[in-house]
Scaffold this motif. Sequence first.
Motif, PDB file in Angstrom:
ATOM      1  N   TYR A   1     -37.861  46.697  34.175  1.00  0.00           N
ATOM      2  CA  TYR A   1     -36.654  45.884  33.795  1.00  0.00           C
ATOM      3  C   TYR A   1     -35.587  46.838  33.769  1.00  0.00           C
ATOM      4  O   TYR A   1     -34.263  46.513  33.916  1.00  0.00           O
ATOM      5  CB  TYR A   1     -37.177  45.209  32.415  1.00  0.00           C
ATOM      6  CG  TYR A   1     -37.890  44.159  32.296  1.00  0.00           C
ATOM      7  CD1 TYR A   1     -37.885  43.215  33.561  1.00  0.00           C
ATOM      8  CD2 TYR A   1     -38.543  43.455  31.322  1.00  0.00           C
ATOM      9  CE1 TYR A   1     -38.538  42.011  33.664  1.00  0.00           C
ATOM     10  CE2 TYR A   1     -39.265  42.381  31.406  1.00  0.00           C
ATOM     11  CZ  TYR A   1     -39.463  41.695  32.588  1.00  0.00           C
ATOM     12  OH  TYR A   1     -39.673  40.392  32.403  1.00  0.00           O
TER      13      TYR A   1
ATOM     14  N   LYS B   1     -34.864  40.670  37.208  1.00  0.00           N
ATOM     15  CA  LYS B   1     -36.038  40.446  36.610  1.00  0.00           C
ATOM     16  C   LYS B   1     -37.371  39.603  37.646  1.00  0.00           C
ATOM     17  O   LYS B   1     -38.455  39.739  37.278  1.00  0.00           O
ATOM     18  CB  LYS B   1     -36.188  39.324  35.432  1.00  0.00           C
ATOM     19  CG  LYS B   1     -35.295  40.015  34.298  1.00  0.00           C
ATOM     20  CD  LYS B   1     -35.232  38.937  32.803  1.00  0.00           C
ATOM     21  CE  LYS B   1     -34.887  39.655  31.909  1.00  0.00           C
ATOM     22  NZ  LYS B   1     -34.720  38.669  30.630  1.00  0.00           N
ATOM     23  N   LYS B   2     -36.623  39.020  38.725  1.00  0.00           N
ATOM     24  CA  LYS B   2     -37.620  38.480  39.714  1.00  0.00           C
ATOM     25  C   LYS B   2     -38.331  39.378  40.283  1.00  0.00           C
ATOM     26  O   LYS B   2     -39.357  39.054  40.804  1.00  0.00           O
ATOM     27  CB  LYS B   2     -36.791  37.568  40.342  1.00  0.00           C
ATOM     28  CG  LYS B   2     -35.961  36.629  39.970  1.00  0.00           C
ATOM     29  CD  LYS B   2     -35.072  35.795  41.210  1.00  0.00           C
ATOM     30  CE  LYS B   2     -34.187  34.794  40.265  1.00  0.00           C
ATOM     31  NZ  LYS B   2     -33.177  34.330  41.246  1.00  0.00           N
ATOM     32  N   LYS B   3     -37.646  40.672  40.358  1.00  0.00           N
ATOM     33  CA  LYS B   3     -38.628  41.648  40.965  1.00  0.00           C
ATOM     34  C   LYS B   3     -39.744  42.186  40.488  1.00  0.00           C
ATOM     35  O   LYS B   3     -40.559  42.954  40.664  1.00  0.00           O
ATOM     36  CB  LYS B   3     -37.710  42.769  41.295  1.00  0.00           C
ATOM     37  CG  LYS B   3     -36.485  42.526  42.328  1.00  0.00           C
ATOM     38  CD  LYS B   3     -35.579  43.936  42.548  1.00  0.00           C
ATOM     39  CE  LYS B   3     -34.485  43.401  43.610  1.00  0.00           C
ATOM     40  NZ  LYS B   3     -33.677  44.570  43.615  1.00  0.00           N
ATOM     41  N   CYS B   4     -39.678  42.020  38.855  1.00  0.00           N
ATOM     42  CA  CYS B   4     -40.645  42.503  37.903  1.00  0.00           C
ATOM     43  C   CYS B   4     -41.927  41.470  37.589  1.00  0.00           C
ATOM     44  O   CYS B   4     -42.690  41.823  37.052  1.00  0.00           O
ATOM     45  CB  CYS B   4     -39.971  42.949  36.711  1.00  0.00           C
ATOM     46  SG  CYS B   4     -38.881  44.046  36.675  1.00  0.00           S
ATOM     47  N   VAL B   5     -41.862  40.234  38.366  1.00  0.00           N
ATOM     48  CA  VAL B   5     -42.766  39.392  38.274  1.00  0.00           C
ATOM     49  C   VAL B   5     -44.156  39.871  38.529  1.00  0.00           C
ATOM     50  O   VAL B   5     -45.397  39.693  37.658  1.00  0.00           O
ATOM     51  CB  VAL B   5     -42.539  37.932  38.940  1.00  0.00           C
ATOM     52  CG1 VAL B   5     -43.776  37.194  38.956  1.00  0.00           C
ATOM     53  CG2 VAL B   5     -41.452  37.484  38.576  1.00  0.00           C
TER      54      VAL B   5
ATOM     55  N   ASP C   1     -28.891  39.789  34.743  1.00  0.00           N
ATOM     56  CA  ASP C   1     -30.458  39.867  34.591  1.00  0.00           C
ATOM     57  C   ASP C   1     -31.193  39.430  35.925  1.00  0.00           C
ATOM     58  O   ASP C   1     -32.357  38.919  35.774  1.00  0.00           O
ATOM     59  CB  ASP C   1     -30.732  38.775  33.573  1.00  0.00           C
ATOM     60  CG  ASP C   1     -30.523  39.263  32.035  1.00  0.00           C
ATOM     61  OD1 ASP C   1     -30.070  40.623  32.269  1.00  0.00           O
ATOM     62  OD2 ASP C   1     -30.501  38.561  31.125  1.00  0.00           O
ATOM     63  N   SER C   2     -30.546  39.141  37.162  1.00  0.00           N
ATOM     64  CA  SER C   2     -31.072  38.850  38.332  1.00  0.00           C
ATOM     65  C   SER C   2     -32.305  39.551  38.829  1.00  0.00           C
ATOM     66  O   SER C   2     -32.986  39.069  39.616  1.00  0.00           O
ATOM     67  CB  SER C   2     -30.016  38.468  39.333  1.00  0.00           C
ATOM     68  OG  SER C   2     -29.575  39.887  39.726  1.00  0.00           O
TER      69      SER C   2
ATOM     70  N   ASN D   1     -34.157  47.606  37.165  1.00  0.00           N
ATOM     71  CA  ASN D   1     -33.605  46.318  38.012  1.00  0.00           C
ATOM     72  C   ASN D   1     -32.827  45.467  37.335  1.00  0.00           C
ATOM     73  O   ASN D   1     -32.296  44.467  37.848  1.00  0.00           O
ATOM     74  CB  ASN D   1     -34.875  45.429  38.463  1.00  0.00           C
ATOM     75  CG  ASN D   1     -35.768  46.267  39.341  1.00  0.00           C
ATOM     76  OD1 ASN D   1     -35.070  46.887  40.392  1.00  0.00           O
ATOM     77  ND2 ASN D   1     -37.138  46.217  39.498  1.00  0.00           N
ATOM     78  N   THR D   2     -32.602  45.816  36.005  1.00  0.00           N
ATOM     79  CA  THR D   2     -31.696  44.871  35.207  1.00  0.00           C
ATOM     80  C   THR D   2     -30.538  45.622  34.549  1.00  0.00           C
ATOM     81  O   THR D   2     -30.866  47.019  34.299  1.00  0.00           O
ATOM     82  CB  THR D   2     -32.402  43.942  34.273  1.00  0.00           C
ATOM     83  OG1 THR D   2     -32.816  44.761  33.160  1.00  0.00           O
ATOM     84  CG2 THR D   2     -33.242  43.215  34.798  1.00  0.00           C
TER      85      THR D   2
END
Length: 103
Positions: free
Chosen positions: A25, A37-41, A34-35, A28-29
């Motif tokens: 987080y 966050k998708k990389k952290c799934v 906040d876009s 990447n944020t």
Amino acid sequence: MSSGYGLNGGPSRCFPFWQEVLACYVVNTSSEDDSGKKKCVPVLEDYYECLHHKKEASRVRALQTAYRKAEAAQPRDNVPPAGAIQNLGLLNKDDDSKAVLGK
């Protein structure tokens, strides 16, 4: 626990996963965007798996189901009859007691 402390003090078993989530987080944020966050799934899924073991439990259930299905499809050949199982002293208890006591 995500606090980092286990039940006996020291780090909990999932704390390293939590640190990876936070690091993802942070990298990447930002406060404006906040876009990332998708990389952290995937990292977040690893953390949830460490906490709840849902994937592991579903795999175990699938293996148990397949094992029981295979076991039911091929019955055992040399199954002893119920009367032959006497070593626990539950069936034909009187005969076993007489044999042991010598009466």
